[in-house]
Design a protein around this motif. Sequence first.
Motif, PDB file in Angstrom:
ATOM      1  N   UNK A  25      -0.874  57.176 -50.542  1.00  0.00           N
ATOM      2  CA  UNK A  25      -0.879  56.627 -51.902  1.00  0.00           C
ATOM      3  C   UNK A  25       0.309  57.157 -52.700  1.00  0.00           C
ATOM      4  N   UNK A  26       0.604  58.447 -52.525  1.00  0.00           N
ATOM      5  CA  UNK A  26       1.739  59.052 -53.232  1.00  0.00           C
ATOM      6  C   UNK A  26       3.041  58.393 -52.828  1.00  0.00           C
ATOM      7  N   UNK A  27       3.243  58.149 -51.541  1.00  0.00           N
ATOM      8  CA  UNK A  27       4.490  57.537 -51.101  1.00  0.00           C
ATOM      9  C   UNK A  27       4.540  56.059 -51.503  1.00  0.00           C
ATOM     10  N   UNK A  28       3.389  55.381 -51.560  1.00  0.00           N
ATOM     11  CA  UNK A  28       3.349  53.989 -52.011  1.00  0.00           C
ATOM     12  C   UNK A  28       3.743  53.914 -53.486  1.00  0.00           C
ATOM     13  N   UNK A  29       3.214  54.842 -54.297  1.00  0.00           N
ATOM     14  CA  UNK A  29       3.576  54.881 -55.716  1.00  0.00           C
ATOM     15  C   UNK A  29       5.060  55.176 -55.878  1.00  0.00           C
ATOM     16  N   UNK A  30       5.559  56.088 -55.070  1.00  0.00           N
ATOM     17  CA  UNK A  30       6.982  56.429 -55.126  1.00  0.00           C
ATOM     18  C   UNK A  30       7.852  55.231 -54.786  1.00  0.00           C
ATOM     19  N   UNK A  55       6.971  52.093 -55.061  1.00  0.00           N
ATOM     20  CA  UNK A  55       6.803  51.111 -56.144  1.00  0.00           C
ATOM     21  C   UNK A  55       7.674  51.482 -57.341  1.00  0.00           C
ATOM     22  N   UNK A  56       7.733  52.778 -57.662  1.00  0.00           N
ATOM     23  CA  UNK A  56       8.566  53.230 -58.787  1.00  0.00           C
ATOM     24  C   UNK A  56      10.045  52.969 -58.494  1.00  0.00           C
ATOM     25  N   UNK A  57      10.481  53.261 -57.269  1.00  0.00           N
ATOM     26  CA  UNK A  57      11.874  53.011 -56.883  1.00  0.00           C
ATOM     27  C   UNK A  57      12.171  51.515 -56.923  1.00  0.00           C
ATOM     28  N   UNK A  58      11.232  50.707 -56.436  1.00  0.00           N
ATOM     29  CA  UNK A  58      11.419  49.252 -56.461  1.00  0.00           C
ATOM     30  C   UNK A  58      11.505  48.743 -57.906  1.00  0.00           C
ATOM     31  N   UNK A  59      10.663  49.258 -58.782  1.00  0.00           N
ATOM     32  CA  UNK A  59      10.674  48.849 -60.184  1.00  0.00           C
ATOM     33  C   UNK A  59      11.985  49.250 -60.851  1.00  0.00           C
ATOM     34  N   UNK A  60      12.441  50.477 -60.615  1.00  0.00           N
ATOM     35  CA  UNK A  60      13.712  50.930 -61.181  1.00  0.00           C
ATOM     36  C   UNK A  60      14.882  50.113 -60.643  1.00  0.00           C
ATOM     37  N   UNK A  61      14.840  49.752 -59.373  1.00  0.00           N
ATOM     38  CA  UNK A  61      15.886  48.914 -58.788  1.00  0.00           C
ATOM     39  C   UNK A  61      15.902  47.534 -59.427  1.00  0.00           C
ATOM     40  N   UNK A  62      14.717  46.971 -59.664  1.00  0.00           N
ATOM     41  CA  UNK A  62      14.622  45.665 -60.313  1.00  0.00           C
ATOM     42  C   UNK A  62      15.179  45.726 -61.734  1.00  0.00           C
ATOM     43  N   UNK A  63      14.833  46.771 -62.471  1.00  0.00           N
ATOM     44  CA  UNK A  63      15.351  46.931 -63.834  1.00  0.00           C
ATOM     45  C   UNK A  63      16.878  47.066 -63.804  1.00  0.00           C
ATOM     46  N   UNK A  64      17.410  47.826 -62.846  1.00  0.00           N
ATOM     47  CA  UNK A  64      18.866  47.978 -62.731  1.00  0.00           C
ATOM     48  C   UNK A  64      19.528  46.627 -62.447  1.00  0.00           C
ATOM     49  N   UNK A  65      18.929  45.828 -61.565  1.00  0.00           N
ATOM     50  CA  UNK A  65      19.480  44.493 -61.281  1.00  0.00           C
ATOM     51  C   UNK A  65      19.425  43.590 -62.508  1.00  0.00           C
ATOM     52  N   UNK A  66      18.318  43.649 -63.240  1.00  0.00           N
ATOM     53  CA  UNK A  66      18.184  42.824 -64.439  1.00  0.00           C
ATOM     54  C   UNK A  66      19.156  43.255 -65.529  1.00  0.00           C
ATOM     55  N   UNK A  67      19.527  44.534 -65.551  1.00  0.00           N
ATOM     56  CA  UNK A  67      20.457  45.046 -66.554  1.00  0.00           C
ATOM     57  C   UNK A  67      21.914  44.784 -66.193  1.00  0.00           C
ATOM     58  N   UNK A  68      22.182  44.403 -64.965  1.00  0.00           N
ATOM     59  CA  UNK A  68      23.539  44.142 -64.502  1.00  0.00           C
ATOM     60  C   UNK A  68      24.161  43.007 -65.299  1.00  0.00           C
ATOM     61  N   UNK A  69      25.385  43.170 -65.763  1.00  0.00           N
ATOM     62  CA  UNK A  69      26.101  42.150 -66.521  1.00  0.00           C
ATOM     63  C   UNK A  69      27.352  41.745 -65.768  1.00  0.00           C
ATOM     64  N   UNK A  70      27.556  40.453 -65.640  1.00  0.00           N
ATOM     65  CA  UNK A  70      28.748  39.904 -65.002  1.00  0.00           C
ATOM     66  C   UNK A  70      29.650  39.331 -66.077  1.00  0.00           C
ATOM     67  N   UNK A  71      30.948  39.573 -65.981  1.00  0.00           N
ATOM     68  CA  UNK A  71      31.905  39.052 -66.952  1.00  0.00           C
ATOM     69  C   UNK A  71      32.669  37.885 -66.353  1.00  0.00           C
ATOM     70  N   UNK A  72      32.834  36.856 -67.150  1.00  0.00           N
ATOM     71  CA  UNK A  72      33.588  35.672 -66.749  1.00  0.00           C
ATOM     72  C   UNK A  72      34.481  35.277 -67.917  1.00  0.00           C
ATOM     73  N   UNK A  73      35.609  34.621 -67.623  1.00  0.00           N
ATOM     74  CA  UNK A  73      36.460  34.104 -68.683  1.00  0.00           C
ATOM     75  C   UNK A  73      37.106  32.795 -68.256  1.00  0.00           C
ATOM     76  N   UNK A  74      37.505  32.002 -69.255  1.00  0.00           N
ATOM     77  CA  UNK A  74      38.141  30.721 -68.970  1.00  0.00           C
ATOM     78  C   UNK A  74      38.990  30.297 -70.160  1.00  0.00           C
ATOM     79  N   UNK A  75      40.017  29.526 -69.865  1.00  0.00           N
ATOM     80  CA  UNK A  75      40.847  28.911 -70.900  1.00  0.00           C
ATOM     81  C   UNK A  75      40.630  27.403 -70.807  1.00  0.00           C
TER      82      UNK A  75
END
Length: 196
Positions: free
Chosen positions: A12-17, A19-39
């Motif tokens: 259970x402890x390793x499953x929670x661990x 899950x926490x790592x997976x949640x933090x990874x998901x938050x990091x992916x959602x926070x990722x910003x890509x920059x684009x530009x165009x004329x």
Amino acid sequence: MSPSARGVRRMLGSTRGRAAVALLSLVALLSLRLSREAHTQADFPRYSPAAIAHFLADFSNHPGLYTHITGSWKIEEEFNDHTCWRYTVSYECGAHCVGRALVAACDSAAQHTHGASDRHRVQLTDWHCWHLPMLPWPRLCESMETDSVITARAGGGARLEEQAYMQCGLFAMVAGRCDVRAARLLHHRALQEALR
């Protein structure tokens, strides 16, 4: 504690661990910003540079030009002199979305009569953020900065030349909303339609 209870607790402890790592990874992916530009550029043969600039500088026209502005808006701050008008607005963009835009519209400094110049500049910085229903965090944000210069066109009318910068997140990228050039060309078509 029996050996089997310790094994279950370790599992259970390793499953929670994980899950926490997976949640933090998901938050990091959602926070990722890509920059684009165009004329981009567009011609408006039937309108003066002042008419195009004044239309773009008036935020009351923006809900028809940008699909994410869906509700009411209000001016938060404003500054005006003989050649420039700057203001900040907050606006609604959905049930779980808030937006803010900074608009700066300036005529050429060569002439001091507002609207008399044949070269105008309209800058827009637009941020909007939303969150998933029932989850106040993480906030998912996109931003767009445009620097539009409107000048007289050879043969009459106006030419709009624009440099645009976009920052978008993972959801916007997956949804295909990170193509800044396509977004600006769509905006130019909406502007031409609105002026008819």
